[in-house]
Design a protein around this motif. Structure first.
Motif, PDB file in Angstrom:
ATOM      1  N   ALA A 197      59.147  45.354 131.430  1.00 30.49           N
ATOM      2  CA  ALA A 197      58.769  46.522 132.087  1.00 30.49           C
ATOM      3  C   ALA A 197      58.794  47.595 130.945  1.00 30.49           C
ATOM      4  O   ALA A 197      57.772  48.567 131.202  1.00 30.49           O
ATOM      5  CB  ALA A 197      59.515  46.743 133.235  1.00 30.49           C
ATOM      6  N   ALA A 198      59.815  47.741 130.377  1.00 30.28           N
ATOM      7  CA  ALA A 198      59.986  48.775 129.504  1.00 30.28           C
ATOM      8  C   ALA A 198      58.743  48.825 128.650  1.00 30.28           C
ATOM      9  O   ALA A 198      58.094  49.831 128.192  1.00 30.28           O
ATOM     10  CB  ALA A 198      61.348  48.610 128.790  1.00 30.28           C
ATOM     11  N   ARG A 199      58.521  47.606 128.069  1.00 33.15           N
ATOM     12  CA  ARG A 199      57.451  47.509 126.977  1.00 33.15           C
ATOM     13  C   ARG A 199      56.110  48.002 127.583  1.00 33.15           C
ATOM     14  O   ARG A 199      55.421  48.581 126.956  1.00 33.15           O
ATOM     15  CB  ARG A 199      57.496  46.104 126.563  1.00 33.15           C
ATOM     16  N   ALA A 200      55.960  47.632 128.836  1.00 31.65           N
ATOM     17  CA  ALA A 200      54.604  47.981 129.622  1.00 31.65           C
ATOM     18  C   ALA A 200      54.636  49.503 129.872  1.00 31.65           C
ATOM     19  O   ALA A 200      53.661  50.119 129.901  1.00 31.65           O
ATOM     20  CB  ALA A 200      54.528  47.293 131.015  1.00 31.65           C
ATOM     21  N   MET A 201      55.397  50.194 129.709  1.00 31.86           N
ATOM     22  CA  MET A 201      56.008  51.586 129.990  1.00 31.86           C
ATOM     23  C   MET A 201      55.813  52.277 128.697  1.00 31.86           C
ATOM     24  O   MET A 201      56.015  53.495 128.403  1.00 31.86           O
ATOM     25  CB  MET A 201      56.981  51.832 130.793  1.00 31.86           C
ATOM     26  N   GLY A 202      55.710  51.473 127.510  1.00 32.32           N
ATOM     27  CA  GLY A 202      55.630  52.318 126.224  1.00 32.32           C
ATOM     28  C   GLY A 202      56.988  52.466 125.631  1.00 32.32           C
ATOM     29  O   GLY A 202      57.253  53.136 124.655  1.00 32.32           O
ATOM     30  N   LEU A 203      58.022  51.770 126.220  1.00 31.38           N
ATOM     31  CA  LEU A 203      59.510  52.021 125.889  1.00 31.38           C
ATOM     32  C   LEU A 203      59.840  50.645 124.956  1.00 31.38           C
ATOM     33  O   LEU A 203      59.503  49.639 125.339  1.00 31.38           O
ATOM     34  CB  LEU A 203      60.462  52.119 127.169  1.00 31.38           C
ATOM     35  N   GLY A 204      60.736  51.239 124.087  1.00 32.15           N
ATOM     36  CA  GLY A 204      61.331  49.980 123.311  1.00 32.15           C
ATOM     37  C   GLY A 204      62.802  49.805 123.789  1.00 32.15           C
ATOM     38  O   GLY A 204      63.422  50.711 124.272  1.00 32.15           O
ATOM     39  N   THR A 205      63.139  48.340 123.580  1.00 31.67           N
ATOM     40  CA  THR A 205      64.426  48.057 123.994  1.00 31.67           C
ATOM     41  C   THR A 205      65.245  47.076 123.127  1.00 31.67           C
ATOM     42  O   THR A 205      64.379  46.343 122.465  1.00 31.67           O
ATOM     43  CB  THR A 205      64.418  47.251 125.337  1.00 31.67           C
ATOM     44  N   THR A 206      66.257  46.816 123.278  1.00 31.13           N
ATOM     45  CA  THR A 206      66.953  45.826 122.478  1.00 31.13           C
ATOM     46  C   THR A 206      68.169  45.236 123.169  1.00 31.13           C
ATOM     47  O   THR A 206      69.074  46.292 123.679  1.00 31.13           O
ATOM     48  CB  THR A 206      67.646  46.094 121.006  1.00 31.13           C
ATOM     49  N   PHE A 207      68.440  43.907 123.284  1.00 29.03           N
ATOM     50  CA  PHE A 207      69.499  43.220 124.024  1.00 29.03           C
ATOM     51  C   PHE A 207      70.444  43.618 122.958  1.00 29.03           C
ATOM     52  O   PHE A 207      70.480  43.212 121.710  1.00 29.03           O
ATOM     53  CB  PHE A 207      69.090  41.851 124.434  1.00 29.03           C
ATOM     54  N   THR A 208      71.660  43.740 123.323  1.00 32.82           N
ATOM     55  CA  THR A 208      72.772  43.541 122.585  1.00 32.82           C
ATOM     56  C   THR A 208      74.117  42.975 123.075  1.00 32.82           C
ATOM     57  O   THR A 208      74.185  42.889 124.429  1.00 32.82           O
ATOM     58  CB  THR A 208      73.323  45.006 121.779  1.00 32.82           C
ATOM     59  N   SER A 209      75.082  42.696 122.259  1.00 33.10           N
ATOM     60  CA  SER A 209      76.242  42.061 122.616  1.00 33.10           C
ATOM     61  C   SER A 209      77.374  42.909 122.518  1.00 33.10           C
ATOM     62  O   SER A 209      78.475  42.662 122.373  1.00 33.10           O
ATOM     63  CB  SER A 209      76.535  40.509 122.206  1.00 33.10           C
ATOM     64  N   PHE A 210      76.760  44.346 122.062  1.00 36.60           N
ATOM     65  CA  PHE A 210      77.935  45.372 121.466  1.00 36.60           C
ATOM     66  C   PHE A 210      79.140  45.412 122.530  1.00 36.60           C
ATOM     67  O   PHE A 210      80.141  45.590 122.212  1.00 36.60           O
ATOM     68  CB  PHE A 210      77.199  46.805 121.263  1.00 36.60           C
ATOM     69  N   HIS A 211      78.852  45.394 123.846  1.00 37.61           N
ATOM     70  CA  HIS A 211      79.973  45.472 124.814  1.00 37.61           C
ATOM     71  C   HIS A 211      81.154  44.560 124.426  1.00 37.61           C
ATOM     72  O   HIS A 211      82.274  44.814 125.114  1.00 37.61           O
ATOM     73  CB  HIS A 211      79.596  45.538 126.190  1.00 37.61           C
ATOM     74  N   THR A 212      80.810  43.205 124.154  1.00 39.56           N
ATOM     75  CA  THR A 212      81.966  42.274 123.965  1.00 39.56           C
ATOM     76  C   THR A 212      82.927  42.639 123.042  1.00 39.56           C
ATOM     77  O   THR A 212      84.027  42.055 123.183  1.00 39.56           O
ATOM     78  CB  THR A 212      81.126  40.974 123.589  1.00 39.56           C
ATOM     79  N   THR A 213      82.674  43.831 122.247  1.00 39.76           N
ATOM     80  CA  THR A 213      83.533  44.045 121.057  1.00 39.76           C
ATOM     81  C   THR A 213      84.748  45.033 121.785  1.00 39.76           C
ATOM     82  O   THR A 213      85.570  45.248 120.943  1.00 39.76           O
ATOM     83  CB  THR A 213      82.883  44.395 119.831  1.00 39.76           C
ATOM     84  N   VAL A 214      84.241  45.735 122.845  1.00 40.14           N
ATOM     85  CA  VAL A 214      85.175  46.735 123.444  1.00 40.14           C
ATOM     86  C   VAL A 214      85.405  46.716 124.718  1.00 40.14           C
ATOM     87  O   VAL A 214      85.284  47.802 125.342  1.00 40.14           O
ATOM     88  CB  VAL A 214      84.384  48.074 122.662  1.00 40.14           C
ATOM     89  N   GLU A 215      85.598  45.418 125.162  1.00 39.45           N
ATOM     90  CA  GLU A 215      85.605  45.352 126.533  1.00 39.45           C
ATOM     91  C   GLU A 215      86.600  46.323 127.356  1.00 39.45           C
ATOM     92  O   GLU A 215      86.316  46.695 128.403  1.00 39.45           O
ATOM     93  CB  GLU A 215      85.959  43.773 127.023  1.00 39.45           C
ATOM     94  N   GLY A 216      87.929  46.345 126.900  1.00 40.47           N
ATOM     95  CA  GLY A 216      88.816  47.183 127.289  1.00 40.47           C
ATOM     96  C   GLY A 216      88.394  48.574 127.499  1.00 40.47           C
ATOM     97  O   GLY A 216      88.553  49.227 128.517  1.00 40.47           O
ATOM     98  N   VAL A 217      87.645  49.075 126.595  1.00 40.79           N
ATOM     99  CA  VAL A 217      87.226  50.638 126.444  1.00 40.79           C
ATOM    100  C   VAL A 217      86.279  50.734 127.405  1.00 40.79           C
ATOM    101  O   VAL A 217      86.369  51.660 128.204  1.00 40.79           O
ATOM    102  CB  VAL A 217      86.812  50.769 124.995  1.00 40.79           C
TER     103      VAL A 217
END
Ligand code: FMN
Length: 198
Positions: free
Chosen positions: A135-155
């Motif tokens: 949907a974002a792509r169709a709206m002209g927006l860029g996205t990236t999936f990331t796993s960044f959250h897994t490194t700072v779960e507690g925070v």
């Protein structure tokens, strides 16, 4: 935009402009995500949208501290594509707070009710997350999936006041693209189809 064109060019866009994405458009992405299917329509999804600068800065610092050593320890990229991916990930990390919005797609262990499983939770989250990025792509927006959250779960758990039964599954960067969209590179269909058996 035709849905096939959106899927065809829905690359991980790791270079994003700082321009703010209107809250209404972010809500529209969540609306698209929640049109997805889920087991028995259990809809065990929750979406935390981070668009406050101070919050993004705080979480970005924690993620960078946790991921820095991991990125430094990466083996040398074996080809240009991989190197571009590493460079893009570094860029995204460095510019975490400048990404206009991060959407943390979370799941609840709610299915099947008598014996909830993580597999069912992830099977709920990823169709929704994929709807969101297309949907974002169709709206002209860029996205990236990331796993960044897994490194700072507690925070993340503490800073975002997440209830214990809400589990962050994927953290999606959202913004206007600072690079060209281009076709995704995937295995050819003929290599992955098996008519009526292997
Ligand atoms: C569950 C999941 C986690 C991902 N995590 C990251 C990540 O932490 N950092 C990143 O830069 N890209 C991440 N990606 C994006 C993939 O690396 C990317 O989609 C893949 O390399 C194919 O590239 P393309 O989508 O541009 O065609 C993730 C993708 C998925 C599905």
């Amino acid at each position: 935009m035709d849905v096939f064109d959106a899927m065809e060019t829905c690359i991980a866009m790791r270079y994003l402009k700082e321009d703010l994405v209107p809250k209404g458009d972010l809500e529209r992405l969540v609306h698209a995500a929640t049109r997805a299917s889920s087991p028995a329509n259990s809809q065990g999804w929750e979406f935390i949208i981070l668009d406050e600068r101070d919050l993004k800065t705080e979480i970005g610092i924690a993620v960078a501290a946790a991921m820095g050593p991991l990125m430094d320890a990466l083996p040398e990229a074996e080809d240009g594509t991989k190197q571009r991916m590493y460079d893009g990930t570094q860029h995204l990390l460095k510019n975490f707070a400048k990404v206009p919005a991060w959407i943390l797609v979370c799941g609840r262990l709610n299915y099947p009710p008598e014996d909830p499983s993580e597999a069912m939770m992830y099977s709920t989250i990823f169709p929704a997350a994929q709807n969101l990025i297309v949907a974002a792509r169709a709206m002209g927006l860029g996205t990236t999936f990331t796993s960044f959250h897994t490194t700072v779960e507690g925070v993340i758990q503490k800073r975002l006041d997440l209830p214990d039964d809400v589990i962050p599954c994927v953290m999606v960067a959202v913004g206007y693209p600072d690079r060209q969209f281009m076709p995704v590179r995937r295995r050819p269909t003929r290599d992955v189809i098996h008519w009526n058996g292997w």
